[in-house]
Scaffold this motif. Structure first.
Motif, PDB file in Angstrom:
ATOM      1  N   LYS A 139      53.141  45.659  46.175  1.00 45.47           N
ATOM      2  CA  LYS A 139      51.766  45.340  46.572  1.00 45.47           C
ATOM      3  C   LYS A 139      50.921  45.019  45.343  1.00 45.47           C
ATOM      4  O   LYS A 139      49.724  45.280  45.300  1.00 45.47           O
ATOM      5  N   ALA A 140      51.562  44.438  44.337  1.00 53.63           N
ATOM      6  CA  ALA A 140      50.876  44.070  43.087  1.00 53.63           C
ATOM      7  C   ALA A 140      50.197  45.289  42.466  1.00 53.63           C
ATOM      8  O   ALA A 140      49.100  45.207  41.944  1.00 53.63           O
ATOM      9  N   PHE A 141      50.868  46.424  42.579  1.00 55.74           N
ATOM     10  CA  PHE A 141      50.410  47.698  42.000  1.00 55.74           C
ATOM     11  C   PHE A 141      49.121  48.205  42.636  1.00 55.74           C
ATOM     12  O   PHE A 141      48.243  48.743  41.964  1.00 55.74           O
ATOM     13  N   THR A 142      49.026  48.009  43.968  1.00 50.26           N
ATOM     14  CA  THR A 142      48.053  48.728  44.791  1.00 50.26           C
ATOM     15  C   THR A 142      48.887  49.467  45.845  1.00 50.26           C
ATOM     16  O   THR A 142      50.119  49.484  45.760  1.00 50.26           O
ATOM     17  N   ASP A 143      48.223  50.072  46.854  1.00 51.60           N
ATOM     18  CA  ASP A 143      49.025  50.848  47.806  1.00 51.60           C
ATOM     19  C   ASP A 143      48.783  50.501  49.274  1.00 51.60           C
ATOM     20  O   ASP A 143      49.318  51.172  50.168  1.00 51.60           O
ATOM     21  N   GLY A 144      47.959  49.501  49.548  1.00 45.55           N
ATOM     22  CA  GLY A 144      47.759  49.084  50.924  1.00 45.55           C
ATOM     23  C   GLY A 144      46.837  49.980  51.733  1.00 45.55           C
ATOM     24  O   GLY A 144      46.677  49.784  52.939  1.00 45.55           O
ATOM     25  N   ARG A 145      46.227  50.953  51.116  1.00 46.44           N
ATOM     26  CA  ARG A 145      45.333  51.883  51.817  1.00 46.44           C
ATOM     27  C   ARG A 145      43.883  51.652  51.376  1.00 46.44           C
ATOM     28  O   ARG A 145      43.631  51.260  50.237  1.00 46.44           O
ATOM     29  N   ALA A 146      42.958  51.976  52.276  1.00 46.95           N
ATOM     30  CA  ALA A 146      41.552  51.904  51.880  1.00 46.95           C
ATOM     31  C   ALA A 146      41.288  52.908  50.759  1.00 46.95           C
ATOM     32  O   ALA A 146      40.684  52.580  49.730  1.00 46.95           O
ATOM     33  N   LEU A 147      41.767  54.124  50.950  1.00 45.54           N
ATOM     34  CA  LEU A 147      41.667  55.174  49.942  1.00 45.54           C
ATOM     35  C   LEU A 147      43.043  55.808  49.789  1.00 45.54           C
ATOM     36  O   LEU A 147      43.692  56.166  50.782  1.00 45.54           O
ATOM     37  N   ASN A 176      39.133  52.703  46.334  1.00 51.91           N
ATOM     38  CA  ASN A 176      40.340  51.925  46.577  1.00 51.91           C
ATOM     39  C   ASN A 176      41.159  51.767  45.287  1.00 51.91           C
ATOM     40  O   ASN A 176      40.598  51.621  44.195  1.00 51.91           O
ATOM     41  N   SER A 177      42.469  51.810  45.426  1.00 52.87           N
ATOM     42  CA  SER A 177      43.358  51.666  44.272  1.00 52.87           C
ATOM     43  C   SER A 177      43.325  50.233  43.748  1.00 52.87           C
ATOM     44  O   SER A 177      43.572  49.285  44.481  1.00 52.87           O
ATOM     45  N   MET A 178      43.048  50.085  42.445  1.00 56.37           N
ATOM     46  CA  MET A 178      42.920  48.748  41.849  1.00 56.37           C
ATOM     47  C   MET A 178      44.276  48.224  41.388  1.00 56.37           C
ATOM     48  O   MET A 178      45.142  48.997  40.969  1.00 56.37           O
ATOM     49  N   SER A 179      44.448  46.919  41.423  1.00 56.79           N
ATOM     50  CA  SER A 179      45.662  46.300  40.900  1.00 56.79           C
ATOM     51  C   SER A 179      45.747  46.518  39.390  1.00 56.79           C
ATOM     52  O   SER A 179      44.722  46.616  38.692  1.00 56.79           O
ATOM     53  N   LEU A 180      46.969  46.598  38.874  1.00 54.12           N
ATOM     54  CA  LEU A 180      47.155  46.806  37.435  1.00 54.12           C
ATOM     55  C   LEU A 180      47.595  45.529  36.725  1.00 54.12           C
ATOM     56  O   LEU A 180      48.053  45.595  35.585  1.00 54.12           O
ATOM     57  N   ALA A 181      47.438  44.391  37.359  1.00 54.77           N
ATOM     58  CA  ALA A 181      47.892  43.137  36.745  1.00 54.77           C
ATOM     59  C   ALA A 181      46.987  42.730  35.588  1.00 54.77           C
ATOM     60  O   ALA A 181      45.758  42.802  35.678  1.00 54.77           O
ATOM     61  N   ILE A 224      56.064  40.786  41.367  1.00 53.91           N
ATOM     62  CA  ILE A 224      56.331  41.924  42.256  1.00 53.91           C
ATOM     63  C   ILE A 224      57.813  42.222  42.421  1.00 53.91           C
ATOM     64  O   ILE A 224      58.179  43.167  43.115  1.00 53.91           O
ATOM     65  N   THR A 225      58.660  41.401  41.787  1.00 54.28           N
ATOM     66  CA  THR A 225      60.108  41.656  41.857  1.00 54.28           C
ATOM     67  C   THR A 225      60.735  41.838  40.481  1.00 54.28           C
ATOM     68  O   THR A 225      61.945  42.062  40.387  1.00 54.28           O
ATOM     69  N   ASP A 226      59.937  41.763  39.432  1.00 58.12           N
ATOM     70  CA  ASP A 226      60.451  41.895  38.062  1.00 58.12           C
ATOM     71  C   ASP A 226      61.019  43.303  37.857  1.00 58.12           C
ATOM     72  O   ASP A 226      60.294  44.294  37.946  1.00 58.12           O
ATOM     73  N   LYS A 227      62.315  43.387  37.581  1.00 59.48           N
ATOM     74  CA  LYS A 227      62.973  44.689  37.446  1.00 59.48           C
ATOM     75  C   LYS A 227      62.436  45.496  36.266  1.00 59.48           C
ATOM     76  O   LYS A 227      62.563  46.719  36.247  1.00 59.48           O
ATOM     77  N   ARG A 228      61.828  44.840  35.308  1.00 63.02           N
ATOM     78  CA  ARG A 228      61.271  45.571  34.152  1.00 63.02           C
ATOM     79  C   ARG A 228      60.099  46.467  34.558  1.00 63.02           C
ATOM     80  O   ARG A 228      59.734  47.374  33.830  1.00 63.02           O
TER      81      ARG A 228
END
Length: 384
Positions: free
Chosen positions: A105-113, A125-130, A370-374
């Protein structure tokens, strides 16, 4: 150069000597394989060594943010990735940073909180880490001035991972894996909260998203559809109805290839914001309801939206900016008096324009990221 960590925390270089010819060679090789398979315990990860080289497009710019006292190394990133996905850093041994920041989820979690230890809810809300490599303020309210400072908040927050740094240090010190890794990264096996934060920050700086269809378009490797091109035009233009120019006016806050600027705005969600935003720290009325402008990278994957996750879809987000901006004393100047209608007070995008704008936003999804194994969870192959 790579190094291994042994159960007794000693470091051992890889062996490379072999017999040369004949039957002796064959017998010794078989013995070597049998011995290796017997001795392997899954606790001897190969640790990459040396400076970490960031790889990103030239149009992202070189104003990256790496503190002098925490240079990025391959071994530091390796350790940071393990810690990022380490549930021992939570009070219940069940939650890691990766719970609220999921790669899919691009380093979020799909939840409001987000849900923390003991099923408590985070306050925002959880922010993306990109693309944090270029950021200088962190959290929705900008309270942290570095990634190293940011890391410590969720680790110790009672609504998130809920565990003191002292307890986390003790837990890691009691493992077979971590003391040896800290020795590789920092020169001795002492584990501290500062070192934990620095390693996780190193890993987070490597989370670079730069291969969306928009990136491919910018390097002439992708031809956008008609709707994507029209949406791009709307995104990049402000409205000027008297000249017949229609626009969505997005680039004041989301301009540039990285689609965010280091800005904080009240974006008209409420006339009186329940969440003070930056005002909680500055005490200024004009900062009430002001929050960090997030990146739009992978925006199709990071629902729900806004600091409180109130909007479930991009359609709702676009509708808000088109027709539902609420006035307040702290409302961003960029959102006042902008309209596609002469004398209008809101953008008033047409239904077709909204779909075109969303078509462009979908161009920002980076499936490579979102699929990078690193960036994935390494504990599936490492026991500690």
């Amino acid at each position: 150069m790579k190094r291994k960590v042994k159960d007794n925390h000693e470091i051992k270089h890889k062996q490379s000597s072999f017999p040369r010819t004949g039957k002796v060679y064959l017998v010794l090789c078989l013995l070597f394989v049998i011995t290796g398979l017997t001795a392997y315990t899954g606790t001897e990860p190969v640790v990459p060594m040396g400076d970490y080289v960031f790889n990103y497009p030239a149009n992202f710019g070189n104003r990256i943010n790496v503190p002098a006292d925490n240079p990025t190394t391959q071994q530091g990133v390796y350790l940071g990735r393990l810690l990022f996905y380490e549930p021992k850093l939570s009070a219940t041994n069940a939650i890691s940073c990766g719970n609220c920041h999921q790669q899919s989820k691009a380093f979020t979690d799909g939840r409001a909180l987000s849900i923390g230890v003991n099923n408590g809810l985070a306050t925002r809300n959880s922010m993306s880490l990109a693309n944090l490599l270029w950021a200088r303020k962190f959290f929705w309210d900008g309270r942290a001035a570095s990634l190293e400072d940011q890391v410590l908040f969720p680790l110790t927050n009672p609504h998130e991972m809920g565990q003191s740094i002292q307890v986390s240090v003790q837990k890691l010190s009691n493992t077979k894996l971590y003391p040896g890794l800290f020795k590789i990264v920092y020169g001795d096996s002492t584990i501290t909260g500062d070192r934990i934060a620095k390693a996780i920050a190193q890993f987070e700086r490597t989370l670079i998203s730069a291969n969306s269809r928009y990136d491919q378009y910018l390097r002439n490797a992708y031809k956008p559809t008609g709707d994507e091109l029209k949406g791009m035009e709307l995104f990049n233009r402000g409205p000027d109805p008297e000249k017949g120019i229609r626009g969505a006016n997005c680039t004041h806050c989301h301009g540039g290839p990285k689609t965010y600027l280091e800005l904080f705005h009240n974006n008209g969600l409420d006339s009186i914001s329940k969440d003070e935003g930056m005002a909680a720290f500055t005490g200024l009325v004009t900062d009430r309801g002001r929050f960090k402008v997030p990146t739009l990278r992978n925006i199709a994957l990071t629902a729900p939206y806004m600091h409180d996750g109130r909007f479930k879809t991009l359609d709702e987000v676009v509708d808000h900016y088109s027709e539902h901006i609420k006035q307040s004393v702290s409302l961003s100047a960029f959102l006042q008096g902008e309209s596609n209608e002469v004398g209008g007070h809101s953008l008033k995008l047409l239904p077709k324009e909204k779909k075109q704008l969303i078509a462009f936003l979908n161009m920002l999804t980076d499936s490579t990221f979102i699929t990078d194994k690193r960036f994935g969870n390494p504990h599936q192959s490492t026991k500690n």
